[in-house]
Design an enzyme around this catalytic site. Sequence first.
Site, mmCIF file in Angstrom:
data_model
loop_
_atom_site.group_PDB
_atom_site.id
_atom_site.type_symbol
_atom_site.label_atom_id
_atom_site.label_comp_id
_atom_site.label_asym_id
_atom_site.label_seq_id
_atom_site.Cartn_x
_atom_site.Cartn_y
_atom_site.Cartn_z
ATOM 1 N N SER A 1 0.822 -1.208 0.000
ATOM 2 C CA SER A 1 0.000 0.000 0.000
ATOM 3 C C SER A 1 0.856 1.258 0.000
ATOM 4 O O SER A 1 1.903 1.308 0.628
ATOM 5 C CB SER A 1 -0.920 0.026 1.226
ATOM 6 O OG SER A 1 -1.698 1.218 1.183
ATOM 7 N N LYS B 192 -4.989 -6.317 3.421
ATOM 8 C CA LYS B 192 -4.873 -5.242 2.431
ATOM 9 C C LYS B 192 -6.247 -4.880 1.886
ATOM 10 O O LYS B 192 -6.554 -3.699 1.682
ATOM 11 C CB LYS B 192 -3.959 -5.677 1.282
ATOM 12 C CG LYS B 192 -3.871 -4.652 0.126
ATOM 13 C CD LYS B 192 -3.422 -3.279 0.590
ATOM 14 C CE LYS B 192 -3.059 -2.336 -0.514
ATOM 15 N NZ LYS B 192 -4.112 -1.908 -1.443
ATOM 16 N N HIS C 40 -7.910 -2.810 4.427
ATOM 17 C CA HIS C 40 -7.268 -1.482 4.363
ATOM 18 C C HIS C 40 -7.951 -0.660 3.270
ATOM 19 O O HIS C 40 -8.311 0.511 3.473
ATOM 20 C CB HIS C 40 -5.776 -1.628 4.030
ATOM 21 C CG HIS C 40 -5.154 -0.355 3.519
ATOM 22 N ND1 HIS C 40 -5.243 0.033 2.184
ATOM 23 C CD2 HIS C 40 -4.477 0.632 4.143
ATOM 24 C CE1 HIS C 40 -4.631 1.216 2.026
ATOM 25 N NE2 HIS C 40 -4.161 1.579 3.206
ATOM 26 N N ASN C 41 -8.190 -1.263 2.118
ATOM 27 C CA ASN C 41 -8.823 -0.545 1.007
ATOM 28 C C ASN C 41 -10.274 -0.198 1.316
ATOM 29 O O ASN C 41 -10.753 0.875 0.947
ATOM 30 C CB ASN C 41 -8.717 -1.367 -0.282
ATOM 31 C CG ASN C 41 -7.348 -1.250 -0.903
ATOM 32 O OD1 ASN C 41 -6.343 -1.108 -0.209
ATOM 33 N ND2 ASN C 41 -7.280 -1.302 -2.221
ATOM 34 N N GLU D 62 -10.110 2.694 3.410
ATOM 35 C CA GLU D 62 -9.710 3.800 2.519
ATOM 36 C C GLU D 62 -10.940 4.358 1.799
ATOM 37 O O GLU D 62 -11.145 5.580 1.735
ATOM 38 C CB GLU D 62 -8.696 3.261 1.519
ATOM 39 C CG GLU D 62 -8.298 4.167 0.378
ATOM 40 C CD GLU D 62 -7.501 3.399 -0.677
ATOM 41 O OE1 GLU D 62 -6.489 2.764 -0.305
ATOM 42 O OE2 GLU D 62 -7.888 3.409 -1.847
HETATM 43 C C1 6PG Z 1 -3.051 1.442 -1.954
HETATM 44 C C2 6PG Z 1 -4.307 1.660 -2.795
HETATM 45 C C3 6PG Z 1 -4.288 0.855 -4.083
HETATM 46 C C4 6PG Z 1 -5.633 0.867 -4.793
HETATM 47 C C5 6PG Z 1 -5.942 2.201 -5.404
HETATM 48 C C6 6PG Z 1 -7.151 2.115 -6.328
HETATM 49 O O1 6PG Z 1 -3.197 0.921 -0.843
HETATM 50 O O2 6PG Z 1 -1.980 1.841 -2.432
HETATM 51 O O3 6PG Z 1 -5.405 1.202 -2.011
HETATM 52 O O4 6PG Z 1 -3.949 -0.484 -3.754
HETATM 53 O O5 6PG Z 1 -5.616 -0.044 -5.803
HETATM 54 O O6 6PG Z 1 -6.241 3.080 -4.376
HETATM 55 O O7 6PG Z 1 -8.256 1.586 -5.620
HETATM 56 P P1 6PG Z 1 -9.738 1.762 -6.224
HETATM 57 O O8 6PG Z 1 -9.603 1.850 -7.730
HETATM 58 O O9 6PG Z 1 -10.484 0.508 -5.821
HETATM 59 O O10 6PG Z 1 -10.288 3.027 -5.630
#
Ligand code: 6PG
Length: 487
Positions: A134, A188, A191-192, A195
Amino acid sequence: MEAATLSRIGLAGLAVMGQNLALNIAEKGFPISVYNRTTSKVDETLHRAHTEGPYPLTGHHTPRDFILSIQKPRSVIILVKAGAPVDQTIAALSEHMDPGDTIIDGGNEWYENTERRIVEANNKGLLYLGMGVSGGEEGARNGPSLMPGGSFEAYNNIKDIVEKVAAQVDDGPCVTYIGEGGSGNFVKMVHNGIEYGDMQLISEAYDVLKNVGGLSNAELAEIFDEWNRGELESFLIEITADIFKVKDEHGEGELVDKILDKTGMKGTGKWTVQQAAELSVAAPTIAASLDCRYLSGLKDERVEAAKVLEEAGLKEEVGAVGTGIDKKQLIDDVRQALYASKICSYAQGMNLLRAKSVEKNWNLNFGELARIWKGGCIIRAVFLDRIKKVYQRNPNLASLVVDPEFAKEMVQRQAAWRRVVGLAVSAGISTPGMCASLAYFDTYRRARLPVNLVQAQRDLFGAHTYERVDRPGAFHTEWTKLARKSK
Ligand code: 6PG
């Protein structure tokens, strides 16, 4: 090749993340071999290693040369698109690998695919790690948060490398051995999901400040910069302040106002919500962020709906609350609402991790997970140090909402939170994330919910029985008969 010239590690897949992670590894002094099906990418990476370094990085144009250039037991990171491309890359490389070598998938892979590949790799005598990476391009190059799960032996083979390459924070490198199987990919993924929730809540704060408070982009930039010096200090708040400063090079004003309101997504947020449903874990804030992305995708429908509803008499902004608003109060209320909503969103994410850890017997260490998210990753924030301390104090905490310190902070902020949600509702501005977090808070903190009525309804039409508050057992009542009798 002479042992002395063999690389310590290999990396296949030289798109943005792969190229930058390879350069990061080389820059930290670990000789690395790189490979890519399109050989121009190899040459591009070699050129960067030369100009940015020189760094100990060698390029290879065939899978065989690539694998044979790495010292045993070999560790090979692959960073290609999740799914079939990973299987194809594994097939191309593994035929040249020896028992005891390791394949490390650094993509955003579905955890069950990793668990299948672990078995397939083990059948060839190979070890396997699914490692969440990440931090985007900048993180890969200068210090990501790394979430490796799978073979502990394989992790120990690369521990010295990943601990140097990961982002460094006050209490160590942002990497730890997550656990067995697909645990690294699952962490992970969550985590997303967190996010997604963070980004949604920030967009709602922006929406209220802009459309209820009437703030300009310059004022928004100032406010987010100020928030980044307090309890909301984080990568996402920092970049949001920067975004409001960027002028549009093709016209007047700031670029942010020219961006189409239609989001993309690669899938990890959806997986998070699917898993929450599978595990019966409430994750309404993360789900709200996903639904909002889906609704944003219906751009043409929304433009049409705005017209239809306006013809039916409803303005897009219902209440003209922009007038008479105390801007200073609103700004501080929105800050408090954002922080309180964030606590609920993280509580949901951590509860999902706990449920999966129990189901898969991964024995996840939540304090460690919060620690390695303090730096390098997209959700990196001062806030995570608080969460780390909470789980170090009480690893079995039922929810972040009931940590005494967080509970006090939410109670202190709930009045502002309710004012912001109330204002947005009156103005016809949707704040699905903040509302979801507030409803989550108000539902979780109540000792009695109105689901006694739901139980009665289920028993009336489906004879599903119900429990009572005053005696043990399962009960069924002939509701309709009794209701008729009472007439
Ligand atoms: C990270 C991000 C990455 C992710 C992008 C796009 O941890 O560096 O989470 O892994 O792929 O942010 O995510 P989306 O296209 O699903 O918004």
